[in-house]
Design a protein around this motif. Structure first.
Motif, mmCIF file in Angstrom:
data_model
loop_
_atom_site.group_PDB
_atom_site.id
_atom_site.type_symbol
_atom_site.label_atom_id
_atom_site.label_comp_id
_atom_site.label_asym_id
_atom_site.label_seq_id
_atom_site.Cartn_x
_atom_site.Cartn_y
_atom_site.Cartn_z
ATOM 1 N N LEU A 114 0.827 -1.206 0.000
ATOM 2 C CA LEU A 114 0.000 0.000 0.000
ATOM 3 C C LEU A 114 0.867 1.265 0.000
ATOM 4 C CD1 LEU A 114 -2.837 -1.000 2.503
ATOM 5 C CD2 LEU A 114 -2.942 -0.916 0.008
ATOM 6 N N ASP A 115 1.973 1.230 0.740
ATOM 7 C CA ASP A 115 2.851 2.395 0.767
ATOM 8 C C ASP A 115 3.517 2.597 -0.593
ATOM 9 O OD1 ASP A 115 3.864 4.378 2.796
ATOM 10 O OD2 ASP A 115 5.776 3.673 2.011
ATOM 11 N N TRP A 116 3.883 1.517 -1.249
ATOM 12 C CA TRP A 116 4.469 1.602 -2.588
ATOM 13 C C TRP A 116 3.483 2.238 -3.576
ATOM 14 C CZ3 TRP A 116 3.166 -1.169 -7.183
ATOM 15 C CH2 TRP A 116 4.113 -1.077 -8.220
ATOM 16 N N ARG A 117 2.229 1.838 -3.475
ATOM 17 C CA ARG A 117 1.212 2.433 -4.347
ATOM 18 C C ARG A 117 0.972 3.900 -4.004
ATOM 19 N NH1 ARG A 117 -4.122 -1.019 -5.138
ATOM 20 N NH2 ARG A 117 -4.374 0.694 -6.623
ATOM 21 N N ARG A 118 1.085 4.241 -2.721
ATOM 22 C CA ARG A 118 0.832 5.618 -2.297
ATOM 23 C C ARG A 118 1.916 6.567 -2.790
ATOM 24 N NH1 ARG A 118 2.475 8.811 1.913
ATOM 25 N NH2 ARG A 118 3.780 7.120 2.740
ATOM 26 N N VAL A 119 3.187 6.179 -2.649
ATOM 27 C CA VAL A 119 4.267 7.102 -3.003
ATOM 28 C C VAL A 119 4.697 6.985 -4.458
ATOM 29 C CG1 VAL A 119 5.113 7.090 -0.635
ATOM 30 C CG2 VAL A 119 6.109 5.528 -2.276
ATOM 31 N N GLN A 120 4.366 5.860 -5.109
ATOM 32 C CA GLN A 120 4.672 5.652 -6.523
ATOM 33 C C GLN A 120 6.146 5.937 -6.842
ATOM 34 O OE1 GLN A 120 1.808 7.970 -8.748
ATOM 35 N NE2 GLN A 120 0.143 6.590 -8.271
ATOM 36 N N PRO A 121 7.053 5.178 -6.253
ATOM 37 C CA PRO A 121 8.480 5.425 -6.465
ATOM 38 C C PRO A 121 8.954 4.890 -7.808
ATOM 39 C CG PRO A 121 8.205 3.472 -5.148
ATOM 40 C CD PRO A 121 6.820 4.017 -5.373
ATOM 41 N N GLU A 122 10.104 5.375 -8.252
ATOM 42 C CA GLU A 122 10.742 4.816 -9.438
ATOM 43 C C GLU A 122 11.622 3.632 -9.011
ATOM 44 O OE1 GLU A 122 12.694 7.698 -11.848
ATOM 45 O OE2 GLU A 122 11.020 9.104 -11.791
ATOM 46 N N LEU A 123 10.985 2.679 -8.362
ATOM 47 C CA LEU A 123 11.657 1.508 -7.817
ATOM 48 C C LEU A 123 10.656 0.372 -7.797
ATOM 49 C CD1 LEU A 123 14.242 0.396 -6.400
ATOM 50 C CD2 LEU A 123 13.193 1.098 -4.225
ATOM 51 N N ASP A 124 11.102 -0.828 -8.211
ATOM 52 C CA ASP A 124 10.168 -1.946 -8.269
ATOM 53 C C ASP A 124 9.692 -2.321 -6.869
ATOM 54 O OD1 ASP A 124 11.997 -4.363 -7.261
ATOM 55 O OD2 ASP A 124 13.188 -3.118 -8.613
ATOM 56 N N LEU A 125 8.534 -2.987 -6.826
ATOM 57 C CA LEU A 125 7.873 -3.307 -5.562
ATOM 58 C C LEU A 125 8.746 -4.129 -4.612
ATOM 59 C CD1 LEU A 125 5.418 -3.344 -3.698
ATOM 60 C CD2 LEU A 125 4.505 -5.253 -5.035
ATOM 61 N N PRO A 126 9.365 -5.239 -5.044
ATOM 62 C CA PRO A 126 10.146 -6.042 -4.083
ATOM 63 C C PRO A 126 11.266 -5.246 -3.406
ATOM 64 C CG PRO A 126 9.747 -7.287 -6.088
ATOM 65 C CD PRO A 126 9.312 -5.898 -6.371
ATOM 66 N N ARG A 127 12.043 -4.482 -4.177
ATOM 67 C CA ARG A 127 13.141 -3.744 -3.568
ATOM 68 C C ARG A 127 12.624 -2.591 -2.694
ATOM 69 N NH1 ARG A 127 17.556 -2.519 -8.152
ATOM 70 N NH2 ARG A 127 15.676 -2.024 -9.343
ATOM 71 N N TYR A 128 11.505 -2.017 -3.088
ATOM 72 C CA TYR A 128 10.935 -0.960 -2.253
ATOM 73 C C TYR A 128 10.513 -1.513 -0.899
ATOM 74 C CZ TYR A 128 7.991 2.799 -0.544
ATOM 75 O OH TYR A 128 7.452 3.780 0.236
ATOM 76 N N VAL A 129 9.824 -2.660 -0.911
ATOM 77 C CA VAL A 129 9.364 -3.238 0.354
ATOM 78 C C VAL A 129 10.556 -3.627 1.222
ATOM 79 C CG1 VAL A 129 8.099 -5.165 1.394
ATOM 80 C CG2 VAL A 129 7.161 -4.001 -0.610
ATOM 81 N N VAL A 130 11.596 -4.180 0.633
ATOM 82 C CA VAL A 130 12.798 -4.529 1.400
ATOM 83 C C VAL A 130 13.412 -3.280 2.027
ATOM 84 C CG1 VAL A 130 15.168 -5.370 1.218
ATOM 85 C CG2 VAL A 130 13.319 -6.634 0.117
#
Length: 475
Positions: free
Chosen positions: A420-436
């Motif tokens: 949910l945080d990844w969707r909220r901030v929409q980073p230029e980073l893929d989901l797995p590495r963002y969550v890590v």
């Protein structure tokens, strides 16, 4: 309330906060667990927002109330203008052995703005002197390192203008920042205002930590303006850049604190009923750590500030702020029993009915109550997940060794919150590495939080805060 310090000037404008819902034909304002009921004349004035306050004393008093309650934000018809037009602010830069960073900062400042650079015990003071001479900045030197709080205070004592801007030597303000922040201080109740602090601008060679910090910097307080308030949407300001009314700061920062001195200053100003504002329309770029070890160390360092802050401001740094019904819902769902969902449902139904009775003057009291309870439930969910995987993870890790329910709760919280945080901030980073990266961020901060508590020999910074819940109603 800060309204005692004066009404906003006639040319000051305001608009309703984007966090606020107007109901009952504009007669009721709701948001953030607060309900504001307006008289018919007040509702008419609010209906005309955004707009200027004007000379009418009643409109000025209403504007003061709405601003102080956090349901309205300052607003101006015209852009802030150029930073070079600001002539009543002195910039103070605390630094130690960062001549290159100071050069980059000074190059971004308006040339006419006076600058005081405080050399906090640099090993190579000559390099810093050379940079300051190049840009016409005054240098004040400490013979030994005394910390950023003392350096800022030294600069503050040398300021001769009515306003001061503190800028760390690892930031680069973006054009328009000074003019945008300065005009907030035209409100006589406001003592301090801070900008949005973003990471460095993206470049093709950035690594995954750079991408994460660009989207999720610890110093980034989000895209929405806010009144700073304890346990509010924005509860503090980082000292990367602050613009202040010099006379309101008194003795300035607490020099005994090496971390968290900025938060302490904000909370002391709030306790003295000064207004503090967050203005994301002003942006500065922050030079974050890029190596994993230094990055984790910085996150842990931030966590260590909680213990001294808790000693100075009891209850202000509580990892969890719970009410009877949010605690009931959270505990019931974490228990993962057959009775969990029914108990949570009954708690939500009871608080909705109770709130609706308190809002009986509304045209749709049940709907209004449901909106408030939904806001509180979502906030409690985010807070509960953060408590599990950020603030209390050492205890949770031990419990998960013995309990499958705890392991499931941690897994769900870690994955769902990360997605949910990844969707909220929409980073230029893929989901797995963002969550890590997000989970490493939490682990490091939590480690610093517990380390600070051990050093202080106090659990105050780890204690939840319990308080009664009802929408604050203001007429």
């Amino acid at each position: 309330m800060s309204s005692d310090r004066g009404l906003p000037p006639p040319d000051f404008g305001l608009r309703l906060s984007s966090r606020v819902h107007a109901c009952d034909g504009g007669r009721t304002l709701m948001g953030g667990g607060r309900v504001v009921r307006l008289s018919a004349p007040a509702a008419t004035l609010v209906e005309g927002l955004p707009g200027r306050v004007g000379p009418d004393p009643a409109a000025s008093r209403l504007a003061r109330l709405l601003l102080d309650l956090g349901v309205a934000d300052p607003w101006w018809e015209e852009p802030a203008g150029a930073d070079v037009a600001v002539d009543d602010v002195t910039v103070v830069v605390p630094t130690q052995d960062r001549a290159a960073g100071v050069a980059q900062l000074l190059a971004s400042l308006p040339s006419a703005v006076p600058v005081i650079v405080v050399d906090d015990g640099s090993a190579d003071p000559a390099a810093l002197e050379l940079v300051c001479r190049r840009y016409g900045a005054r240098v004040v030197r400490h013979g030994h390192n005394r910390g950023p709080a003392a350096a800022r205070n030294t600069g503050l004592r040398a300021v001769q203008t009515p306003y001061v801007a503190f800028c760390d030597s690892d930031v680069v303000p973006q054009p328009g920042w000074l003019a945008t922040l300065r005009r907030h201080l035209d409100d006589p109740s406001v003592a301090l205002v801070g900008p949005r602090v973003l990471g460095r601008a993206a470049t093709p060679g950035d690594g995954w930590l750079d991408r994460y910090e660009q989207a999720r910097s610890s110093l980034d307080l989000g895209p929405l303006p806010a009144r700073v308030a304890l346990h509010g949407e924005v509860s503090y300001l980082p000292s990367a850049v602050l613009v202040a009314r010099a006379a309101a700061l008194g003795d300035g920062f607490d020099e005994s604190m090496r971390c968290g001195e900025d938060v302490d200053l904000v909370w002391r100003l709030l306790s003295h009923e000064w207004g503090v504002r967050y203005e994301p329309a002003a942006v500065v770029r922050h030079d974050h750590r890029t190596s994993l070890g230094a990055w984790l160390g910085r996150k842990a360092f931030y966590g260590t500030s909680a213990a001294p802050l808790a000693a100075r401001h009891p209850g202000a740094v509580a990892p969890v702020v719970a009410t009877p019904w949010t605690a009931t819902v959270t505990v019931a769902l974490l228990a993962q029993r057959r009775w969990s969902v029914p108990v949570a449902g009954v708690a939500l139904a009871l608080v909705t009915c109770s709130t609706a009775r308190r809002l009986k003057s509304s045209n749709r009291p049940t709907r209004a109550a449901a909106v408030l309870v939904l806001e509180g439930t979502v906030a409690a969910g985010w807070q509960g997940a953060s408590a599990l995987i950020r603030h209390y993870w050492p205890v949770v890790a031990l419990a998960s060794v013995r309990s499958g329910r705890v392991r499931r709760a941690v897994l769900v919280a870690g994955v769902v919150e990360g997605v949910l945080d990844w969707r909220r901030v929409q980073p230029e980073l893929d989901l797995p590495r963002y969550v890590v990266a997000h989970r490493l961020d939490d682990l490091a901060y939590g480690a610093g939080l517990w380390l600070g508590a051990v050093r202080a020999r106090s659990a105050r910074s780890l204690m939840p805060l319990f308080k009664g819940w009802r929408p604050r109603s203001v007429r």
